[in-house]
Write an enzyme that holds these catalytic residues in place. Structure first.
Site, PDB file in Angstrom:
ATOM      1  N   ARG A   1       0.871  -1.179   0.000  1.00  0.00           N
ATOM      2  CA  ARG A   1       0.000   0.000   0.000  1.00  0.00           C
ATOM      3  C   ARG A   1       0.903   1.222   0.000  1.00  0.00           C
ATOM      4  O   ARG A   1       1.721   1.402   0.903  1.00  0.00           O
ATOM      5  CB  ARG A   1      -0.915   0.017   1.226  1.00  0.00           C
ATOM      6  CG  ARG A   1      -1.590   1.371   1.440  1.00  0.00           C
ATOM      7  CD  ARG A   1      -2.666   1.359   2.477  1.00  0.00           C
ATOM      8  NE  ARG A   1      -3.810   0.605   2.021  1.00  0.00           N
ATOM      9  CZ  ARG A   1      -5.045   0.762   2.517  1.00  0.00           C
ATOM     10  NH1 ARG A   1      -5.266   1.643   3.482  1.00  0.00           N
ATOM     11  NH2 ARG A   1      -6.050   0.045   2.058  1.00  0.00           N
TER      12      ARG A   1
ATOM     13  N   ARG B   1     -13.644  -8.517   2.236  1.00  0.00           N
ATOM     14  CA  ARG B   1     -12.218  -8.286   1.946  1.00  0.00           C
ATOM     15  C   ARG B   1     -11.431  -9.570   2.267  1.00  0.00           C
ATOM     16  O   ARG B   1     -10.562  -9.984   1.505  1.00  0.00           O
ATOM     17  CB  ARG B   1     -11.685  -7.124   2.801  1.00  0.00           C
ATOM     18  CG  ARG B   1     -12.261  -5.757   2.478  1.00  0.00           C
ATOM     19  CD  ARG B   1     -11.859  -5.289   1.103  1.00  0.00           C
ATOM     20  NE  ARG B   1     -10.418  -5.265   0.921  1.00  0.00           N
ATOM     21  CZ  ARG B   1      -9.613  -4.255   1.279  1.00  0.00           C
ATOM     22  NH1 ARG B   1     -10.133  -3.162   1.802  1.00  0.00           N
ATOM     23  NH2 ARG B   1      -8.314  -4.301   1.058  1.00  0.00           N
TER      24      ARG B   1
ATOM     25  N   ASP C   1     -17.423   6.788  -1.329  1.00  0.00           N
ATOM     26  CA  ASP C   1     -16.138   6.671  -0.621  1.00  0.00           C
ATOM     27  C   ASP C   1     -15.845   8.028   0.014  1.00  0.00           C
ATOM     28  O   ASP C   1     -16.541   9.023  -0.271  1.00  0.00           O
ATOM     29  CB  ASP C   1     -15.039   6.278  -1.628  1.00  0.00           C
ATOM     30  CG  ASP C   1     -13.662   6.085  -0.986  1.00  0.00           C
ATOM     31  OD1 ASP C   1     -13.594   5.889   0.245  1.00  0.00           O
ATOM     32  OD2 ASP C   1     -12.656   6.137  -1.725  1.00  0.00           O
TER      33      ASP C   1
ATOM     34  N   GLN D   1     -10.180  -4.006  -2.963  1.00  0.00           N
ATOM     35  CA  GLN D   1     -11.478  -3.505  -2.505  1.00  0.00           C
ATOM     36  C   GLN D   1     -12.556  -3.855  -3.530  1.00  0.00           C
ATOM     37  O   GLN D   1     -13.627  -4.357  -3.182  1.00  0.00           O
ATOM     38  CB  GLN D   1     -11.406  -1.988  -2.304  1.00  0.00           C
ATOM     39  CG  GLN D   1     -12.716  -1.377  -1.844  1.00  0.00           C
ATOM     40  CD  GLN D   1     -13.125  -1.880  -0.462  1.00  0.00           C
ATOM     41  OE1 GLN D   1     -12.359  -1.780   0.478  1.00  0.00           O
ATOM     42  NE2 GLN D   1     -14.321  -2.424  -0.345  1.00  0.00           N
TER      43      GLN D   1
ATOM     44  N   HIS E   1      -7.530   0.626  -6.298  1.00  0.00           N
ATOM     45  CA  HIS E   1      -7.732  -0.167  -5.068  1.00  0.00           C
ATOM     46  C   HIS E   1      -8.432  -1.470  -5.461  1.00  0.00           C
ATOM     47  O   HIS E   1      -9.583  -1.732  -5.111  1.00  0.00           O
ATOM     48  CB  HIS E   1      -8.583   0.643  -4.084  1.00  0.00           C
ATOM     49  CG  HIS E   1      -8.536   0.130  -2.673  1.00  0.00           C
ATOM     50  ND1 HIS E   1      -7.744  -0.941  -2.290  1.00  0.00           N
ATOM     51  CD2 HIS E   1      -9.185   0.536  -1.549  1.00  0.00           C
ATOM     52  CE1 HIS E   1      -7.907  -1.157  -1.006  1.00  0.00           C
ATOM     53  NE2 HIS E   1      -8.771  -0.280  -0.524  1.00  0.00           N
TER      54      HIS E   1
ATOM     55  N   CYS F   1     -16.629   1.631   0.962  1.00  0.00           N
ATOM     56  CA  CYS F   1     -15.443   0.799   1.236  1.00  0.00           C
ATOM     57  C   CYS F   1     -14.900   1.003   2.643  1.00  0.00           C
ATOM     58  O   CYS F   1     -14.137   0.167   3.121  1.00  0.00           O
ATOM     59  CB  CYS F   1     -14.368   1.070   0.200  1.00  0.00           C
ATOM     60  SG  CYS F   1     -13.792   2.766   0.203  1.00  0.00           S
TER      61      CYS F   1
HETATM   62  N1   CP Z   1     -11.301  -0.044   2.605  1.00  0.00           N
HETATM   63  C1   CP Z   1     -10.004  -0.081   3.016  1.00  0.00           C
HETATM   64  O1   CP Z   1      -9.081  -0.330   2.276  1.00  0.00           O
HETATM   65  O2   CP Z   1      -9.850   0.193   4.348  1.00  0.00           O
HETATM   66  P1   CP Z   1      -8.459   0.410   5.094  1.00  0.00           P
HETATM   67  O3   CP Z   1      -7.872   1.715   4.587  1.00  0.00           O
HETATM   68  O4   CP Z   1      -8.809   0.475   6.537  1.00  0.00           O
HETATM   69  O5   CP Z   1      -7.547  -0.728   4.778  1.00  0.00           O
HETATM   70  N1  NVA Z   2     -10.098   6.642  -1.435  1.00  0.00           N
HETATM   71  C1  NVA Z   2      -9.645   6.280  -0.103  1.00  0.00           C
HETATM   72  C2  NVA Z   2      -9.842   4.823   0.136  1.00  0.00           C
HETATM   73  C3  NVA Z   2      -9.493   4.362   1.524  1.00  0.00           C
HETATM   74  C4  NVA Z   2      -9.667   2.882   1.697  1.00  0.00           C
HETATM   75  C5  NVA Z   2      -8.193   6.676   0.070  1.00  0.00           C
HETATM   76  O1  NVA Z   2      -7.409   6.481  -0.846  1.00  0.00           O
HETATM   77  O2  NVA Z   2      -7.851   7.189   1.147  1.00  0.00           O
END
Ligand code: CP
Ligand code: NVA
Length: 253
Positions: free
Chosen positions: A60, A240, A172, A90, A87, A212
């Site tokens: 990530r 997930r 989101d 997700q 993502h 999400c």
């Molecule tokens: N939806 C998601 O990826 O959540 P986190 O940022 O908590 O991993």
């Molecule tokens: N769009 C959000 C998703 C978090 C899971 C971000 O990138 O912060």
């Protein structure tokens, strides 16, 4: 499996860590500042060395290019656990949730309202690949730059038009990780894109609400929708775990 987190996480971290363990593996969580990457070790050397120790690498991070560079030099599968642009894990869980609720994905209409961010991009790609109709409503200046082949993805600035006849409404956060400097202007321009009860009324009677997470009730979604009987958000979060275990079985087993 090495799980590299250069950004915070609740769901992704715990679901991968638990999932890898349930599959009989050993998750090695590495946070920003804990590896020599933070002291200038190249992604190439990092990938070459990790490939000698682990069966897969999850990462990530912000720049999508980082994932690509890691994958170019890694001898083991590299899983995108979120970048600013995508993502995909997700979206896999989201499609699983829709399949549980509606059966066949083909022909379902998914409406995404809010910021044209990483989650929107992945839904467009995976939704179209699964034969779904994906309608994305964002302010014009936050429209996804990604273009997806075929007529099954539509971009609009009208949330009500997107929601019309949808099987699922999805939103989101308005301020994604890395976008904090533009938080005030994002909140202003996204105000008409809240997932609320009125928008849900535009969708099909059996429509579900998806998010999400993490959520900000009162901002991108109302508390009534998030915790209401049409919310599939908690199943979506659980999925997930299941979707990622299936992905790892495909990639590693
Ligand atoms: N939806 C998601 O990826 O959540 P986190 O940022 O908590 O991993
Ligand atoms: N769009 C959000 C998703 C978090 C899971 C971000 O990138 O912060």
């Amino acid at each position: 499996m090495a799980l590299i987190f250069e950004r915070p996480s609740t769901r992704t971290r715990v679901s991968f860590e638990v999932g890898v363990t349930e599959l009989g593996g050993h998750p090695v969580v590495l946070r920003e500042g804990e590896t020599q990457l933070s002291r200038g070790e190249s992604l190439r050397d990092f990938a070459l060395v990790l490939s000698r120790f682990v069966a897969a690498i999850g990462i990530r991070t912000g720049p999508h290019r980082t994932v690509e560079e890691l994958a170019e030099h890694s001898a083991v599968p590299v899983v995108n656990m979120l970048t600013s642009e995508h993502h995909p894990c997700q979206a896999l869980a989201d499609l699983l949730t829709l399949r549980e609720r509606f059966g066949d994905l083909r022909g379902l209409k998914l409406a995404y309202v809010g910021d044209g961010n990483n989650v929107a991009n992945s839904l467009m790609l995976l939704g179209a690949a699964a034969g779904m109709e994906v309608a994305v409503a964002t302010p014009e200046e936050r429209r996804p730059s990604l273009s997806v082949d075929g007529a099954s993805v539509t971009l609009t600035s009208d949330p009500e038009a997107a929601a019309e006849g949808a099987h699922a409404l999805y939103t989101d956060v308005w301020v994604s990780m890395g976008d904090e400097a533009s938080a005030a202007s994002l909140r202003t321009s996204l105000e008409p894109y809240r997932l609320d009860e009125a928008l849900l009324e535009r969708a099909r009677p059996e429509a579900i609400a998806l998010h999400c997470l993490p959520a900000h009730p009162g901002e991108e979604i109302t508390a009534g929708v998030l915790y209401g009987e049409r919310s599939a958000v908690w199943d979506q979060a659980e999925n997930r775990l299941h979707a990622q275990k299936a992905l790892l079985e495909l990639l590693v087993a």
